[in-house]
Design an enzyme around this catalytic site. Sequence first.
Site, PDB file in Angstrom:
ATOM      1  N   GLU A 178       0.869  -1.179   0.000  1.00  0.00           N
ATOM      2  CA  GLU A 178       0.000   0.000   0.000  1.00  0.00           C
ATOM      3  C   GLU A 178       0.904   1.226   0.000  1.00  0.00           C
ATOM      4  O   GLU A 178       2.098   1.122   0.291  1.00  0.00           O
ATOM      5  CB  GLU A 178      -0.865   0.029   1.273  1.00  0.00           C
ATOM      6  CG  GLU A 178      -2.004  -0.945   1.263  1.00  0.00           C
ATOM      7  CD  GLU A 178      -2.883  -0.862   2.514  1.00  0.00           C
ATOM      8  OE1 GLU A 178      -3.111   0.241   3.034  1.00  0.00           O
ATOM      9  OE2 GLU A 178      -3.326  -1.922   2.968  1.00  0.00           O
ATOM     10  N   HIS A 210      -5.531   5.170  -0.064  1.00  0.00           N
ATOM     11  CA  HIS A 210      -5.682   6.217   0.958  1.00  0.00           C
ATOM     12  C   HIS A 210      -4.817   7.448   0.695  1.00  0.00           C
ATOM     13  O   HIS A 210      -4.944   8.437   1.415  1.00  0.00           O
ATOM     14  CB  HIS A 210      -5.382   5.641   2.349  1.00  0.00           C
ATOM     15  CG  HIS A 210      -6.446   4.691   2.796  1.00  0.00           C
ATOM     16  ND1 HIS A 210      -7.566   5.094   3.492  1.00  0.00           N
ATOM     17  CD2 HIS A 210      -6.587   3.362   2.604  1.00  0.00           C
ATOM     18  CE1 HIS A 210      -8.337   4.047   3.729  1.00  0.00           C
ATOM     19  NE2 HIS A 210      -7.763   2.978   3.195  1.00  0.00           N
TER      20      HIS A 210
HETATM   21  C1  LIG Z   1      -5.913  -0.047   1.155  1.00  0.00           C
HETATM   22  C2  LIG Z   1      -7.256  -0.378   0.599  1.00  0.00           C
HETATM   23  N1  LIG Z   1      -7.328  -0.984  -0.606  1.00  0.00           N
HETATM   24  C3  LIG Z   1      -8.499  -1.296  -1.161  1.00  0.00           C
HETATM   25  C4  LIG Z   1      -9.698  -1.001  -0.523  1.00  0.00           C
HETATM   26  C5  LIG Z   1     -10.992  -1.396  -1.162  1.00  0.00           C
HETATM   27  O1  LIG Z   1     -11.644  -0.278  -1.678  1.00  0.00           O
HETATM   28  P1  LIG Z   1     -13.236  -0.243  -1.829  1.00  0.00           P
HETATM   29  O2  LIG Z   1     -13.768   0.250  -0.525  1.00  0.00           O
HETATM   30  O3  LIG Z   1     -13.460   0.702  -2.945  1.00  0.00           O
HETATM   31  O4  LIG Z   1     -13.690  -1.613  -2.136  1.00  0.00           O
HETATM   32  C6  LIG Z   1      -9.669  -0.365   0.710  1.00  0.00           C
HETATM   33  C7  LIG Z   1     -10.939  -0.032   1.393  1.00  0.00           C
HETATM   34  O5  LIG Z   1     -11.187  -0.338   2.506  1.00  0.00           O
HETATM   35  C8  LIG Z   1      -8.425  -0.057   1.302  1.00  0.00           C
HETATM   36  O6  LIG Z   1      -8.359   0.506   2.506  1.00  0.00           O
END
Ligand SMILES: Cc1ncc(COP(=O)(O)O)c(C=O)c1O
Length: 387
Positions: A178, A210
Site C-alpha cells: 500500500e 488512501h
Molecule cells: C488499502 C485499501 N485498498 C483497497 C480497498 C478497497 O476499496 P473499496 O472500498 O473501494 O472496495 C480499501 C478499502 O477499505 C483499502 O483501505
Amino acid sequence: MKKAYFDFSSRLQDLQEKSLLRRLREFKPTEGMSALFDGKESIHFSSNDYLGLSRHPMVIEGAVKATKEYGTSCSASRLISGNNPLFSALERTVAQWKGKQKALIFPSGYMAALASVSSLVGKADMILMDSFSHASLWEGARLSHATLRVFDHNEPKNLKKLLERYAGDFKKILIITESLFSMDGDIAPLEEIVELKEHFEAYLLLDDAHAEGILGENGGGLATALDLADKVDVILGTFSKALGSQGGYVAAEQSIIDWMINSAKSFIFTTALSPSCVAAAASALDIIQSKEGAMLRRKLKDNISHFFEENLANSFFCSPIIPIKIGTESKTIEVSAILEQKGIYLPPIRYPTVPRGEARLRISLTAIHRADQIDYLKEALKKLGVL
Ligand SMILES: Cc1ncc(COP(=O)(O)O)c(C=O)c1O
C-alpha cells in the site's frame, strides 16, 4: 430441525467472548462531520471522505445528472452493454492523473485488487507482499495461485533479503504494497522499494487507495508525488475514499489493462459501476485537481497540524489516519463505548483488520472537521488516558 452445519450460534458466541463480535450500526449524516449513529448525534471521526467531497454540491449534481441521463443502473456488465461514455471519459482522466497509459474502472476497489493481483501472476510466479497490506490484496494473492511470501511492514531490508533468496526461482516476482497504510497511517518507503524492484527485475503493484486526493500537488497519490509513476507497474485505487464516491480502478500500461478486460473475473462477470458513481467520481476528480482541491488539502493539513499541535503545512507527508493503539480488544471496545456516550463516534478496530492484541481506535481527520471538534476529541482521549 436446523442442520447443525448451518448453526453458527456457538461460533458467534465464541467471537462475543473474545470481544471480536461485529454488528451493524445505522449511520445517518446530519451536518459537516456530525451524524446520527443509531439515532444518537455524534461527531464522526471514522470516515474515509478525507476532503469532504461526498456531499459537495458539484459531486452530487454530477451524480444526479448522470442518473437522469443514464438511469440508476448500467444493467449489464461492461463487456455486454454496460459501458456508457462516462467510463471512457473517466478512465482517460484517471490514467492521466496517475501518470499511466490506461485505466480500468471496477465496481469497487476490492474488486480492482482481486482482478489486478490474480491476473498479473500465476502458479509459476511469486508475490512478495508487505505484511500490513489490505485484505483485498491477500485475497487477490490467494486467487492467483502464486507462491506468497510476506515482508516485514515497511522494511525494505527484509524485502531485499527475500528478493536475494528467491530471484531466479520463479518466472516473475510481484512486489505488493500500500502507499498510505489504512490502519497505521504510515507511508511506504517507495523510493527504496522501486530501487529493489529495478535491481531484481521484479514488478511492483501499489495500492494508492488512501493517498490519493491527499498526496502530491494535484492529489495524484504517492507514486506521482514522488515522480515514480512510470516505475510502478500497476497502481490501484478507489473512488470510495477522498473522491467521495464508489468504485475502484487499476492504472497501468495498455497491454495489462487489455489483459484484465479479457481475464479478470471481477471485471467480466459483474454489472458495471452505476452511472451516478462514475459521474460523482469524475466531478470529484475535477475538484481534486483544481484550486479548490489544493485548498481542501491545505485545510486537511491544518486539521492534522491542529491535532498534533505542530505546523505541518510544509511537510511532504502528514497522515489524516491517526491510530490510537490500545491493545486488547475488550479495552478498545470499552474506550470506544465511553467516547460514544460523549458524542464521539470512533469504532474499535480489531482482529482480523489488525493483528490480535493490537486493537485500536483509528481516527481519520477530514478537511471539514472543525477545530473545536478536534479539541473535543483530544480532551476526551486525554481524560481516558489513551492520548
Ligand atoms: C488499502 C485499501 N485498498 C483497497 C480497498 C478497497 O476499496 P473499496 O472500498 O473501494 O472496495 C480499501 C478499502 O477499505 C483499502 O483501505
